[in-house]
Design a protein around this motif. Structure first.
Motif, PDB file in Angstrom:
ATOM      1  N   LYS A   1       0.842  -1.204   0.000  1.00  0.00           N
ATOM      2  CA  LYS A   1       0.000   0.000   0.000  1.00  0.00           C
ATOM      3  C   LYS A   1       0.868   1.241   0.000  1.00  0.00           C
ATOM      4  CE  LYS A   1      -4.297   0.001   1.098  1.00  0.00           C
ATOM      5  NZ  LYS A   1      -5.559   0.236   1.349  1.00  0.00           N
ATOM      6  N   LEU A   2       0.368   2.255  -0.671  1.00  0.00           N
ATOM      7  CA  LEU A   2       1.065   3.539  -0.677  1.00  0.00           C
ATOM      8  C   LEU A   2       0.781   4.243   0.661  1.00  0.00           C
ATOM      9  CD1 LEU A   2       2.654   5.657  -2.396  1.00  0.00           C
ATOM     10  CD2 LEU A   2       0.438   6.552  -3.090  1.00  0.00           C
ATOM     11  N   ILE A   3       1.848   4.436   1.440  1.00  0.00           N
ATOM     12  CA  ILE A   3       1.674   5.061   2.754  1.00  0.00           C
ATOM     13  C   ILE A   3       1.707   6.584   2.616  1.00  0.00           C
ATOM     14  CG2 ILE A   3       2.757   5.340   5.047  1.00  0.00           C
ATOM     15  CD1 ILE A   3       1.578   2.622   4.756  1.00  0.00           C
ATOM     16  N   GLY A   4       2.555   7.016   1.697  1.00  0.00           N
ATOM     17  CA  GLY A   4       2.652   8.458   1.511  1.00  0.00           C
ATOM     18  C   GLY A   4       3.570   8.807   0.374  1.00  0.00           C
ATOM     19  N   GLN A   5       3.386  10.029  -0.165  1.00  0.00           N
ATOM     20  CA  GLN A   5       4.268  10.491  -1.236  1.00  0.00           C
ATOM     21  C   GLN A   5       4.478  11.978  -1.035  1.00  0.00           C
ATOM     22  OE1 GLN A   5       2.867   9.857  -5.263  1.00  0.00           O
ATOM     23  NE2 GLN A   5       4.476  11.140  -6.115  1.00  0.00           N
ATOM     24  N   ASN A   6       5.749  12.381  -0.958  1.00  0.00           N
ATOM     25  CA  ASN A   6       6.027  13.797  -0.766  1.00  0.00           C
ATOM     26  C   ASN A   6       7.497  14.049  -1.059  1.00  0.00           C
ATOM     27  OD1 ASN A   6       5.508  16.467  -0.065  1.00  0.00           O
ATOM     28  ND2 ASN A   6       4.222  15.833   1.675  1.00  0.00           N
ATOM     29  N   THR A   7       7.903  15.317  -0.956  1.00  0.00           N
ATOM     30  CA  THR A   7       9.321  15.611  -1.136  1.00  0.00           C
ATOM     31  C   THR A   7      10.045  15.188   0.136  1.00  0.00           C
ATOM     32  OG1 THR A   7       9.098  17.800  -0.206  1.00  0.00           O
ATOM     33  CG2 THR A   7       8.811  17.617  -2.586  1.00  0.00           C
ATOM     34  N   PRO A   8      11.335  14.903   0.064  1.00  0.00           N
ATOM     35  CA  PRO A   8      12.073  14.509   1.272  1.00  0.00           C
ATOM     36  C   PRO A   8      11.993  15.593   2.345  1.00  0.00           C
ATOM     37  CG  PRO A   8      13.397  14.074  -0.671  1.00  0.00           C
ATOM     38  CD  PRO A   8      12.181  14.799  -1.139  1.00  0.00           C
ATOM     39  N   TYR A   9      12.056  16.839   1.895  1.00  0.00           N
ATOM     40  CA  TYR A   9      12.019  17.933   2.866  1.00  0.00           C
ATOM     41  C   TYR A   9      10.718  17.917   3.661  1.00  0.00           C
ATOM     42  CZ  TYR A   9      11.809  22.565   4.866  1.00  0.00           C
ATOM     43  OH  TYR A   9      11.676  23.590   5.755  1.00  0.00           O
ATOM     44  N   GLU A  10       9.585  17.794   2.912  1.00  0.00           N
ATOM     45  CA  GLU A  10       8.268  17.791   3.573  1.00  0.00           C
ATOM     46  C   GLU A  10       8.152  16.623   4.548  1.00  0.00           C
ATOM     47  OE1 GLU A  10       5.765  19.910   3.395  1.00  0.00           O
ATOM     48  OE2 GLU A  10       6.732  21.237   1.937  1.00  0.00           O
ATOM     49  N   LEU A  11       8.632  15.498   4.111  1.00  0.00           N
ATOM     50  CA  LEU A  11       8.530  14.305   4.961  1.00  0.00           C
ATOM     51  C   LEU A  11       9.353  14.470   6.237  1.00  0.00           C
ATOM     52  CD1 LEU A  11       8.687  11.485   2.279  1.00  0.00           C
ATOM     53  CD2 LEU A  11       6.759  11.988   3.767  1.00  0.00           C
ATOM     54  N   MET A  12      10.551  15.028   6.044  1.00  0.00           N
ATOM     55  CA  MET A  12      11.406  15.218   7.225  1.00  0.00           C
ATOM     56  C   MET A  12      10.784  16.253   8.156  1.00  0.00           C
ATOM     57  SD  MET A  12      15.314  14.792   5.948  1.00  0.00           S
ATOM     58  CE  MET A  12      15.292  15.674   4.433  1.00  0.00           C
ATOM     59  N   ASP A  13      10.179  17.249   7.544  1.00  0.00           N
ATOM     60  CA  ASP A  13       9.526  18.284   8.322  1.00  0.00           C
ATOM     61  C   ASP A  13       8.371  17.700   9.151  1.00  0.00           C
ATOM     62  OD1 ASP A  13       9.530  21.085   8.899  1.00  0.00           O
ATOM     63  OD2 ASP A  13       7.527  21.115   7.948  1.00  0.00           O
ATOM     64  N   SER A  14       7.700  16.705   8.537  1.00  0.00           N
ATOM     65  CA  SER A  14       6.537  16.133   9.218  1.00  0.00           C
ATOM     66  C   SER A  14       6.911  15.335  10.469  1.00  0.00           C
ATOM     67  CB  SER A  14       5.744  15.236   8.258  1.00  0.00           C
ATOM     68  OG  SER A  14       6.502  14.082   7.959  1.00  0.00           O
ATOM     69  N   VAL A  15       8.167  14.941  10.607  1.00  0.00           N
ATOM     70  CA  VAL A  15       8.553  14.165  11.796  1.00  0.00           C
ATOM     71  C   VAL A  15       9.538  14.926  12.703  1.00  0.00           C
ATOM     72  CG1 VAL A  15       8.177  11.936  10.703  1.00  0.00           C
ATOM     73  CG2 VAL A  15      10.438  12.968  10.591  1.00  0.00           C
ATOM     74  N   LYS A  16       9.769  16.194  12.351  1.00  0.00           N
ATOM     75  CA  LYS A  16      10.853  16.901  13.060  1.00  0.00           C
ATOM     76  C   LYS A  16      10.621  17.010  14.584  1.00  0.00           C
ATOM     77  CE  LYS A  16       9.119  21.525  12.379  1.00  0.00           C
ATOM     78  NZ  LYS A  16       9.099  22.712  11.577  1.00  0.00           N
ATOM     79  N   ASP A  17       9.340  17.055  15.018  1.00  0.00           N
ATOM     80  CA  ASP A  17       9.096  17.155  16.469  1.00  0.00           C
ATOM     81  C   ASP A  17       8.755  15.796  17.086  1.00  0.00           C
ATOM     82  OD1 ASP A  17       6.886  16.935  15.026  1.00  0.00           O
ATOM     83  OD2 ASP A  17       5.713  18.506  16.025  1.00  0.00           O
ATOM     84  N   LYS A  18       9.162  14.735  16.421  1.00  0.00           N
ATOM     85  CA  LYS A  18       8.862  13.401  16.948  1.00  0.00           C
ATOM     86  C   LYS A  18      10.133  12.602  17.211  1.00  0.00           C
ATOM     87  CE  LYS A  18       4.327  12.992  14.739  1.00  0.00           C
ATOM     88  NZ  LYS A  18       4.128  14.410  14.362  1.00  0.00           N
ATOM     89  N   ILE A  19      11.226  13.266  17.260  1.00  0.00           N
ATOM     90  CA  ILE A  19      12.509  12.572  17.449  1.00  0.00           C
ATOM     91  C   ILE A  19      13.110  12.983  18.784  1.00  0.00           C
ATOM     92  CG2 ILE A  19      14.799  12.198  16.423  1.00  0.00           C
ATOM     93  CD1 ILE A  19      13.306  13.236  13.808  1.00  0.00           C
ATOM     94  N   TYR A  20      13.557  11.969  19.498  1.00  0.00           N
ATOM     95  CA  TYR A  20      14.084  12.204  20.847  1.00  0.00           C
ATOM     96  C   TYR A  20      15.375  11.420  21.042  1.00  0.00           C
ATOM     97  CZ  TYR A  20       9.221  13.603  21.138  1.00  0.00           C
ATOM     98  OH  TYR A  20       8.022  14.181  20.881  1.00  0.00           O
ATOM     99  N   GLU A  21      16.185  11.915  21.949  1.00  0.00           N
ATOM    100  CA  GLU A  21      17.463  11.242  22.231  1.00  0.00           C
ATOM    101  C   GLU A  21      17.712  11.215  23.740  1.00  0.00           C
ATOM    102  OE1 GLU A  21      20.241  12.371  18.360  1.00  0.00           O
ATOM    103  OE2 GLU A  21      20.744  13.197  20.315  1.00  0.00           O
ATOM    104  N   ARG A  22      18.558  10.290  24.166  1.00  0.00           N
ATOM    105  CA  ARG A  22      19.065  10.352  25.543  1.00  0.00           C
ATOM    106  C   ARG A  22      20.323   9.481  25.670  1.00  0.00           C
ATOM    107  NH1 ARG A  22      16.730   7.343  30.616  1.00  0.00           N
ATOM    108  NH2 ARG A  22      18.917   7.662  31.093  1.00  0.00           N
TER     109      ARG A  22
END
Lengths: 778, 289
Positions: free
Chosen positions: B208-229
């Motif tokens: 199934k097609l999950i999504g289609q977008n530019t790499p920038y848009e896709l990265m932007d869509s997850v930018k506040d969902k990444i965490y580190e420790r």
């Protein structure tokens, strides 16, 4: 253990193993059995009936004293011969068997005197002091011979079934096949080099001498395994066609072929000894080849050296006479060592620096030492750092030159290159040509009296039918009759007592009458045929006398055997080249790229089909012409423009077709059969993930039924396509033959058309390709 | 020039390898992302017509590709995953063979082959047998063969597999260069390749097609969902069970664990400005049923 498993389970080696067994079976059958299928000379079920009668008579004489049995058998044969001369009915098989058993018994009866004969000969030689001076090889040779044969005094020979044993001893083709297998085995071991795996293996703890030692064991095991299988196959074939091997505990000398054996061994031990000689020779050869190929960087050079060595050995063994001053090269030879009949049946002492050495002992020690030295060398060299194989400089330059030269974009030429050079089909082509050339060389043929008379008549009367020819035949019949009458009168005088009774003269006159009657019957048959031909001529046909012997050999029943052989070979060739044509793409995982290309579908199918058909056409044409030339040189073709109705087999044809027309029709019929076979094999190849799979399936589907059919499974005739490829006659008139031909032809036609249809559907229309390939692409 | 997919479906028995796939592609590079078995190769094989689709349409400039037949194949250059070759062929002969299959005339083929060999850096090796080529060299020859005939659509399956970093960058740049007036489909597991050169990213999961977008848009869509420790090795194992774990980095102060999650876990700190397509891959394609 894993190394041995890797090698013995290699698919290519398994394929070679299967091919060797099939080939051995085929050649054994052809060499020893197929001649008895010729109903012109042998009765139906001749071998079976002969075998039963032989066993029966051996059973009667086995319990008798040998000398008494020899006398009885000899007088039985004489009495049967008398019966024949008196014109009484005698079972031809029975007399043949008695003659055979009688000669067997005479040999056994004389064997007890063998040592005395040797002694007598030796004394004769000793008396001629010029021949046997003290300290010479001749003197030592005679002394040793006397000493060796002393053992025969204590050997008790017995009568038993010897036919199967004789065939087993005399059949030597398996020896060549073992060499093929051992060479293949070494090449499989060598694959590691080609794939550069040696880098890895060499760095492992046990990757040097241990691996080298395992390889020597592998070669030995391979030789033993192949020899066991071939021996088993030969024993089964001998048992199946030539009956029992008899009591295996009887002295080996009971068989006439071992009459000069100077070892006190029984029959079973003699078989074991032959087996050991062959295994040792094969293992030595494998060792030599491995030493060469693992130490010379360019494999082609190793092949050349090994090939030259084998050819020289073979030539020395077959070409040097036993009295030649170079006879040591004949006997101290791998092929001599492998040949059981030579080793155990022929007594020789070898002249080694003037000393006489017994052949068996000397060669056995020599080969054991050789084996030890070679394998020791292999193990020692295991420490040496291996290398990757490379093409020779010359081959490399030729390849670069070829690449520069062939900057073409013709798919056909690239496909041809891929198949002929890349898949080494050229080797097949050369082999095919050599085999055909050897099968179709002109030979001197023996004609019986009737055929000789017939040929003489044909020299005069062949061609269009005329009154003059009919009249000539009438005169000839009268002439024969006159001679018969005159000879009959002569014979009558002996019977009436007018002449003094003379046994041999009477016999000769009786034989003469038989011959004159034969001659007359030939003239009468030709005369009667003349009438029929005249009538056909009156009906508008270009009818005339055509030499039936020649045409029967080329397009008639007489040529069936050679044609069947041609058919099997042709099919094997076509199957092998065609089986590789698609599978090579699948094996290389190239299907995805090819099918995505503009001409990678329909046109490629056309190209590949064209190539296989062209090669098949070439092979078939060469074969047809070579067979034609052979028959022309042996029997001579003439009057090919006559109507086919001139030949009895084609008399029911209504259309006025010339004999040439019939020959061309048969040629095209074979080509059509080949085309259909090509379609089937192409379909198999197209659906095979690799070459071995494609070859195996094609062989099973197309060659095996024919092989089984000629091996005696009659039901296979309906599905064997060999029958269609080997068609020699249009089978007009004979219902049985029509069925034999038409049914497989229909089966082949249906299968071929279906295969072609599926190929087109798959390659031209946009349909699912090979599932396996998709998996690979994924 | 456009390549349109309408309700493209491919079934193997009950398994839908491609499920109602819809997309429209124009000139540019399309990176296809997806785990193993997501339908990437099936999609490629449907375009090259190497497998029969179950339903749906593929239109090239408005025309169904199946009815175009060889006219369509003439426009396609296909570079499958690294594979076997005709080992007895030299690279030069192999390219001429492919040129023949693509219906290119001899003179044009020679010009193109010489040019492509120079581009892929194999001119001096052209007379060597393919059997002796390394994995990277084979990839480059495959790339050259795909580009023969100047195709409008180039389909590449793992084009940089087996290449060293320098070769990978060179190949990537080359693909980027040739994509000006072509549709380039790029399926790879090397996410950084797509991140660097793809104009559009197509994400597939279980056909199934999950999504289609530019790499920038896709990265932007997850930018506040990444965490580190920073954490110990024992903790890593625990967090791996709990979250979608991305990379684990060795830093001076210990091991740094990076995760993607919709909600901020208490013990993790959000990452700002350092988002990669790998995070997108993890977020959209890992473990989301």
């Amino acid at each position: 253990m894993y190394e041995i498993k890797r090698i013995f389970f290699d698919r290519k080696l398994i394929a070679v193993f299967a091919a060797v067994l099939i080939c051995n079976c085929f050649v054994f059958y052809r060499e020893n059995v197929s001649e008895y299928n010729d109903l012109e000379y042998y009765q139906e079920n001749y071998l079976e009936n002969y075998g039963k009668e032989y066993e029966r008579i051996i059973g009667i004489y086995r319990e008798m004293d040998i000398e008494e049995g020899a006398d009885i058998a000899s007088s039985k044969v004489s009495s049967m011969m008398n019966d024949i001369s008196e014109g009484k009915e005698v079972d031809s098989i029975e007399i043949e068997v008695y003659a055979n058993v009688s000669s067997q018994l005479s040999y056994l009866a004389s064997y007890s005197n063998k040592y005395n004969m040797i002694l007598e000969n030796a004394e004769k030689i000793y008396r001629n002091k010029g021949l046997v001076r003290e300290g010479t090889f001749s003197k030592r040779n005679v002394d040793k011979t006397v000493e060796d044969f002393k053992i025969t005094e204590n050997i008790n020979v017995r009568l038993d079934s010897e036919r199967a044993m004789e065939k087993l001893i005399g059949y030597g083709f398996s020896d060549y096949l073992v060499i093929v297998f051992v060479v293949a085995l070494v090449l499989i071991i060598y694959k590691e080099r080609k794939r550069d795996l040696w880098n890895y293996v060499y760095t492992l703890k046990n990757g040097r001498r241990n691996v080298a030692a395992i390889r020597t064991v592998t070669i030995l095991l391979g030789s033993i395994f192949m020899e066991i299988c071939l021996f088993a196959e030969n024993i089964i074939m001998c048992r199946r066609f030539f009956g029992s091997f008899g009591d295996m505990t009887r002295a080996a000398q009971s068989n006439m072929m071992f009459n000069n054996l100077t070892l006190n061994i029984n029959m079973l031990e003699s078989i074991l000894l032959m087996f050991l000689f062959k295994v040792l020779a094969a293992a030595v050869m494998g060792g030599i080849f491995w030493l060469l190929i693992s130490n010379i960087k360019v494999p082609v050079i190793s092949f050349a050296i090994f090939g030259t060595f084998i050819v020289l050995q073979y030539m020395a063994y077959t070409e040097i006479e036993s009295v030649s001053s170079m006879k040591n090269f004949k006997y101290i030879n791998i092929f001599s060592f492998m040949d059981g009949e030579n080793m155990l049946g022929v007594y020789n002492n070898l002249n080694i620096f003037g000393y006489a050495f017994g052949k068996i002992v000397f060669l056995t020690i020599l080969f054991l030492v050789l084996y030890g030295v070679i394998n020791g060398g292999i193990i020692l060299m295991g420490e040496r750092k291996p290398f990757s194989s490379r093409s020779g400089r010359l081959l490399g330059k030729i390849n670069i030159f070829g690449t520069k030269l062939f900057t073409y974009t013709s798919v056909m030429l690239h496909e041809l290159w891929k198949l002929i050079i890349g898949q080494r089909v050229w080797i097949m082509g050369v082999l095919f040509f050599i085999v055909f050339a050897s099968l179709t060389k002109s030979e001197n043929v023996y004609f019986d009296y009737k055929s000789t008379v017939y040929n003489q008549y044909m020299e005069y009367i062949s061609g269009g039918i005329t009154e003059e020819k009919i009249q000539y035949l009438d005169e000839e019949i009268a002439l024969w009759q006159k001679q018969i009458d005159e000879t009959g009168r002569e014979l009558e005088k002996y019977y009436n007592g007018e002449y003094e009774y003379n046994d041999s003269e009477i016999l000769s006159l009786e034989k003469k009458i038989v011959k004159l009657n034969d001659g007359k019957s030939v003239a009468q048959e030709l005369r009667a045929e003349g009438e029929e031909l005249k009538q056909l001529s009156d009906n508008g046909y270009n009818a005339g006398y055509a030499n039936k012997i020649t045409y029967n050999m080329y397009i008639g029943n007489e040529g069936v055997n050679s044609s069947n052989l041609d058919g099997v070979l042709l099919m094997a060739f076509v199957v092998i080249i065609t089986a590789l044509i698609w599978s090579v793409d699948n094996q290389s995982n190239m299907t995805g790229i090819i099918r995505t290309s503009k001409w990678g579908r329909g046109r490629l199918l056309a190209v590949k089909t064209g190539i296989s058909f062209f090669l098949a056409f070439l092979a078939e044409t060469i074969l047809f012409i070579m067979r034609y030339l052979q028959i022309d040189n042996t029997y001579g073709f003439s009057n090919m423009d006559l109507s086919a109705v001139s030949l009895k087999a084609y008399r029911s044809i209504e259309a006025d077709i010339s004999i040439t027309g019939i020959i061309i029709a048969i040629y095209f019929l074979r080509l059509i059969s080949l085309w259909l076979i090509i379609c089937i094999v192409q379909y198999i190849s197209c659906n095979s993930k690799n070459n071995v799979y494609s070859l195996a399936i094609s062989g099973i589907v197309l060659i095996l039924p024919g092989y089984l059919y000629y091996g005696g499974i009659d039901a296979m005739k309906y599905i064997s396509p060999v029958k269609c490829v080997s068609v020699v006659s249009l089978w007009i008139g004979s219902r049985d033959e029509i069925i034999k031909f038409v049914i497989p032809m229909l089966v082949l036609f249906a299968a071929g058309c279906a295969a072609f249809g599926m190929l087109v559907k798959k390659n031209v229309k946009n349909i699912l390709p090979v599932r396996k390939n998709i998996r690979i692409l994924k | 020039m456009e390549l349109v997919f309408e309700h493209l479906t491919k079934e193997y028995g009950n398994n839908k390898a491609l499920n109602d796939f819809n997309a429209c592609m124009k000139e540019g590079i399309y990176g296809i992302l997806g785990p193993n078995g997501s339908g990437k190769s099936t999609l490629m094989n449907c375009i090259t017509d190497n497998i029969k689709r179950t339903s749906g349409k593929i239109l090239f400039n408005g025309e169904e590709i199946l009815s175009m037949g060889s006219r369509f194949r003439q426009c396609v250059g296909f570079m499958p995953q690294q594979q076997g070759f005709y080992d007895n062929f030299t690279a030069y002969r192999f390219l001429f063979y492919i040129a023949g299959l693509k219906g290119i005339k001899r003179k044009a083929a020679k010009e193109q082959i010489d040019e492509l060999l120079e581009i892929v850096g194999l001119e001096s090796e052209k007379n060597r047998k393919l059997g002796g080529y390394s994995g990277g060299m084979r990839q480059r020859i495959l790339l050259a063969s795909a580009l023969l005939g100047n195709p409008s659509i180039v389909i590449m399956d793992e084009p940089t597999a087996g290449l060293d970093p320098e070769e990978r960058i060179r190949t990537r740049n080359f693909i980027s260069k040739i994509a000006q007036d072509r549709i380039v489909l790029l399926a790879t597991h090397v996410v950084s390749d797509i991140e660097c050169i793809a104009n559009q990213v197509i994400m597939l999961k279980k056909g199934k097609l999950i999504g289609q977008n530019t790499p920038y848009e896709l990265m932007d869509s997850v930018k506040d969902k990444i965490y580190e420790r920073v954490c110990s090795s024992g903790e890593i194992e625990m967090y791996q069970k709990k979250y979608k774990v991305g990379n684990i980095f060795q830093r001076q102060n210990g091991m740094v664990l990076r995760i993607v999650a919709d909600e901020k876990p208490e013990e993790f700190e959000p990452v700002t400005g350092d988002v990669s397509l790998e995070d997108v891959y993890l977020y959209y394609l890992k473990g989301r049923e």
